[in-house]
Design a protein around this motif. Sequence first.
Motif, short mmCIF file in Angstrom:
data_model
loop_
_atom_site.label_atom_id
_atom_site.label_comp_id
_atom_site.label_asym_id
_atom_site.label_seq_id
_atom_site.Cartn_x
_atom_site.Cartn_y
_atom_site.Cartn_z
N PHE A 220 51.22 54.76 44.92
CA PHE A 220 50.37 53.78 44.24
C PHE A 220 49.80 54.36 42.95
N MET A 221 49.46 55.64 42.97
CA MET A 221 48.95 56.27 41.75
C MET A 221 50.02 56.31 40.67
N TRP A 222 51.29 56.58 41.04
CA TRP A 222 52.38 56.55 40.07
C TRP A 222 52.57 55.15 39.52
N ALA A 223 52.52 54.16 40.38
CA ALA A 223 52.66 52.77 39.94
C ALA A 223 51.52 52.39 39.01
N LEU A 224 50.31 52.84 39.33
CA LEU A 224 49.16 52.57 38.48
C LEU A 224 49.33 53.22 37.11
N ALA A 225 49.80 54.45 37.10
CA ALA A 225 50.03 55.15 35.82
C ALA A 225 51.09 54.43 34.99
N LEU A 226 52.16 53.98 35.64
CA LEU A 226 53.21 53.25 34.91
C LEU A 226 52.70 51.92 34.37
N MET B 167 44.56 46.55 38.21
CA MET B 167 43.31 46.38 38.94
C MET B 167 43.56 46.17 40.43
N VAL B 168 44.61 45.42 40.76
CA VAL B 168 44.94 45.21 42.17
C VAL B 168 45.35 46.54 42.82
N LEU B 169 46.17 47.31 42.12
CA LEU B 169 46.57 48.61 42.68
C LEU B 169 45.37 49.53 42.85
N TYR B 170 44.48 49.53 41.88
CA TYR B 170 43.28 50.36 41.99
C TYR B 170 42.42 49.91 43.18
N GLY B 171 42.33 48.61 43.38
CA GLY B 171 41.58 48.09 44.53
C GLY B 171 42.21 48.50 45.84
N VAL B 172 43.54 48.54 45.88
CA VAL B 172 44.22 48.97 47.11
C VAL B 172 44.01 50.46 47.34
N ILE B 173 44.11 51.24 46.27
CA ILE B 173 43.95 52.70 46.40
C ILE B 173 42.55 53.05 46.86
N THR B 174 41.54 52.43 46.25
CA THR B 174 40.16 52.76 46.60
C THR B 174 39.62 51.96 47.77
N ARG B 175 40.44 51.00 48.26
CA ARG B 175 40.07 50.14 49.39
C ARG B 175 38.78 49.36 49.11
N GLN B 176 38.70 48.82 47.89
CA GLN B 176 37.57 47.99 47.49
C GLN B 176 38.13 46.62 47.08
N ALA B 177 37.80 45.62 47.85
CA ALA B 177 38.37 44.28 47.62
C ALA B 177 37.82 43.62 46.37
N ILE B 178 36.70 44.09 45.85
CA ILE B 178 36.12 43.46 44.66
C ILE B 178 37.05 43.55 43.47
N PHE B 179 37.84 44.62 43.38
CA PHE B 179 38.77 44.76 42.26
C PHE B 179 39.87 43.70 42.32
N ILE B 180 40.26 43.33 43.52
CA ILE B 180 41.29 42.29 43.66
C ILE B 180 40.72 40.94 43.25
N ASP B 181 39.47 40.67 43.62
CA ASP B 181 38.83 39.43 43.19
C ASP B 181 38.68 39.37 41.68
N VAL B 182 38.26 40.48 41.09
CA VAL B 182 38.11 40.53 39.63
C VAL B 182 39.47 40.35 38.95
N ALA B 183 40.51 40.93 39.52
CA ALA B 183 41.85 40.79 38.95
C ALA B 183 42.32 39.34 39.00
N LEU B 184 42.00 38.63 40.07
CA LEU B 184 42.37 37.22 40.16
C LEU B 184 41.67 36.38 39.09
N VAL B 185 40.38 36.60 38.93
CA VAL B 185 39.64 35.85 37.91
C VAL B 185 40.16 36.22 36.52
#
Length: 91
Positions: free
Chosen positions: A7-13, A49-67
């Motif tokens: 996930f970190m590699w995907a985030l970097a890419l 943002m979605v990948l970062y939310g998955v990595i850190t296990r914080q769902a707020i980043f996924i909500d922010v990414a959707l908006v």
Amino acid sequence: MTVDAMFMWALALLLFSAMLTLIRLLVGPTIPDRAVALDSMTTTTAGAMVLYGVITRQAIFIDVALVYAILSYIATLYIARYLVKKRVGLA
């Protein structure tokens, strides 16, 4: 290789891709090129943002990414509408 490392590699890419589209946004020769670059950059940023939310296990980043993705879509539609009106001669 662990899942978190992948996930970190995907985030970097994705961030690297966003940086490349930022260059296209700044240098793009025409307005439609810049609009496409802006749409691509916001899409990759939402994915990051979605990948970062998955990595850190914080769902707020996924909500922010959707908006963020919805607002990006609306902005792209507005830019496209402006470009069509400009081509027709109404703007």
